[in-house]
Design an enzyme around this catalytic site. Sequence first.
Site, PDB file in Angstrom:
ATOM      1  N   HIS A 166     -32.159 -16.484  20.244  1.00  0.00           N
ATOM      2  CA  HIS A 166     -31.165 -16.555  21.305  1.00  0.00           C
ATOM      3  C   HIS A 166     -30.657 -17.979  21.544  1.00  0.00           C
ATOM      4  CE1 HIS A 166     -32.436 -12.503  21.978  1.00  0.00           C
ATOM      5  NE2 HIS A 166     -31.746 -12.362  23.091  1.00  0.00           N
ATOM      6  N   HIS A 177       0.841  -1.197   0.000  1.00  0.00           N
ATOM      7  CA  HIS A 177       0.000   0.000   0.000  1.00  0.00           C
ATOM      8  C   HIS A 177       0.873   1.243   0.000  1.00  0.00           C
ATOM      9  CE1 HIS A 177      -2.654  -3.230   1.312  1.00  0.00           C
ATOM     10  NE2 HIS A 177      -3.654  -2.486   0.897  1.00  0.00           N
ATOM     11  N   GLU A 233     -20.310  -6.358  22.592  1.00  0.00           N
ATOM     12  CA  GLU A 233     -19.614  -7.638  22.599  1.00  0.00           C
ATOM     13  C   GLU A 233     -18.325  -7.606  21.779  1.00  0.00           C
ATOM     14  OE1 GLU A 233     -23.970  -8.636  23.248  1.00  0.00           O
ATOM     15  OE2 GLU A 233     -22.841  -7.361  21.855  1.00  0.00           O
ATOM     16  N   HIS A 292      -4.146   4.188  -3.381  1.00  0.00           N
ATOM     17  CA  HIS A 292      -4.288   3.377  -2.165  1.00  0.00           C
ATOM     18  C   HIS A 292      -3.312   2.207  -2.152  1.00  0.00           C
ATOM     19  CE1 HIS A 292      -6.205   1.310   1.207  1.00  0.00           C
ATOM     20  NE2 HIS A 292      -6.201   0.206   0.462  1.00  0.00           N
TER      21      HIS A 292
END
Length: 637
Positions: free
Chosen positions: A448, A39, A387, A263
């Site tokens: 769940h 890069h 989470e 990039h």
Amino acid sequence: MTNDQRPTTIMFTSKQITQMADAARSRAMVAIRSAHSGHVGIALGAADIMTAIFANHLRFDPKQPGWPDRDRFVLSAGHASALLYSVLQLAGYDIPDLSGFRKFGTPLAGHPEYGFLPGVETSTGPLGQGLANAAGMALAAKMRAARGWGDEFKTYVLCSDGDFMEGVGQESVAFAGRYRLNNLIVFWDDNGISIDGPALTDLDLPLRMRAAGWLVMRVNGHKPAEINAAIEKAKKSKNKPVFIQANTTIGLGAPNRGTAAAHALTLNDAQLAALEQKFKSADGEKLWKEIEAKRGGPADKKVNIQSSNDENVERLSIDLSSIKYPLDPLSTREAGGLVLEHVVKNIPNIVGGSADLTESTFARPENMRDITPDDFSGNYMHYGVREHAMAAIMNGLSLCGFRPYGGTFLVFSDYMRPAMRLSAFMRQPVIYLLSHDSIALGEDGPTHQPIEHLTALRAIPNMNVLRPADMAEVAACWEIALSGNETPQCLILSRQKLPQIAGTSAAGVKRGGYIVKERGAKSGKSPQFTIIATGSEVSLAVEIQKILDANGVSARVVSMPSVEIFRLQGEDYKNRILAGTVVALEAGATFGWYEFADIVGGTDTFGASGDGASVYKNCGFDAAAIAEEILNSQKKH
């Protein structure tokens, strides 16, 4: 030099920083041209920022790269690895010849990999992960200082646009603001460009950062005087993490600068060679050699919190043996809470936490104290409903010597999986407490109720999945989880109450799989069936065995809390344990169990809403029904 004695005067002038940055740019072009990939854009565009940090502000010692009180630099924009390797090499770290960049067999990976090169603090590349790791490092610094284990070091981060577009980036930004991590200094390489064209960051990213509780500044990323002034101000922040918007030109100096084409590698060898010569700076190279003489190194003695894990486990074993095992049925999440009380007493660098499910996961025994923005001396962290950030922050804590664990529901491991994968990749002994482990959790319904999650976690290399059946196995699983330093552990725990099973043993658990019940087989003869089960299905297997025994069919029950550990056992042991026709039972996906079993009982469909016992039975987990199937299969043969 302590943090209270940090230099407040700039060691290198703006002109010198520019020369040093050019030297780094030139070396980065050597690496990329040799690899024929890499890069270019960020290596040219962010060199002034990285150079200013290393030359004038970062506390480090390349001769002692593991110095606990060093400042951390995290390259969250991991695709700038060529620039990082160049800077580390110039700064005096033992970095091999950059012509090996991205080549097989060298540590100069395409994205930085922890554990292979000094100065690389974490594995980055998946965007947002480095930023979240850095939040964990900043948290670790405050916790160490609060315990008197060392200085409160600074953590510097270089981010790209993508780090702030990824969800884990925002989760960690909000967390850092909530906990006022003022030792965290984040640079945004704001070049306005991503792979597909204009960067689709927030319409006003600085406003988002202010709303999250950050001190926000803006600089020209190619003017070292502005960068230095901003960092000096950042060091003095009283109660806010610092966000520095650095406007840069992607691919600075390249023919395609300022475009999406800059990039990655769109330049040919001749163009790269021309850039190498354009930025080559003999004066810059000489200035880099002066860094060591200008900066302070480690103090005479620092406390290293990474205490001997062997000693921890020895003390833990003594304490766990004193636990009174209940006779009444107990969920393994409750059993885990009882064991944790003893773990916390014996492991000084343990730090627990949960993603807003503390009571549901039994992750916080009464003998733990909460970590707050005003007091970092506690050992329990409330991460909020974050989470993914929790898992990535735990990686940062682990990289700084803490032994973190975090609790949530097994089904939500999907939210954490990228960071869990990096735990395994970096060989960090992070512990994941994953409760509500099956369809038997019941009323919360199929959204769940995990199905494929155990299989998915077991598929991660270097990840150990532990699903205990009762209190004795929970205690043994905790010993395993704390006994290794290079493998993350998933403790899979039930919501529903389970009976305590006669025959479970710590020694057996440590083999991964072992015989819990041997019944009905005549002396000297192998059983007709072996029933493998994990977790809640072990007690089910015991009931099935009773029915088979009553019908004259011999069967043994094998508890296999860890497939990974059992797989490591010798063939003689495995063949001795798995005799006759092997049936595997687990309240989850059947995929994967055919490695050991001839017949697999599981569920490959989503669960249902209703009480746990009804859902469990509806999905086929009924002792009488399964025993009948086994008897019918025996008659056919």
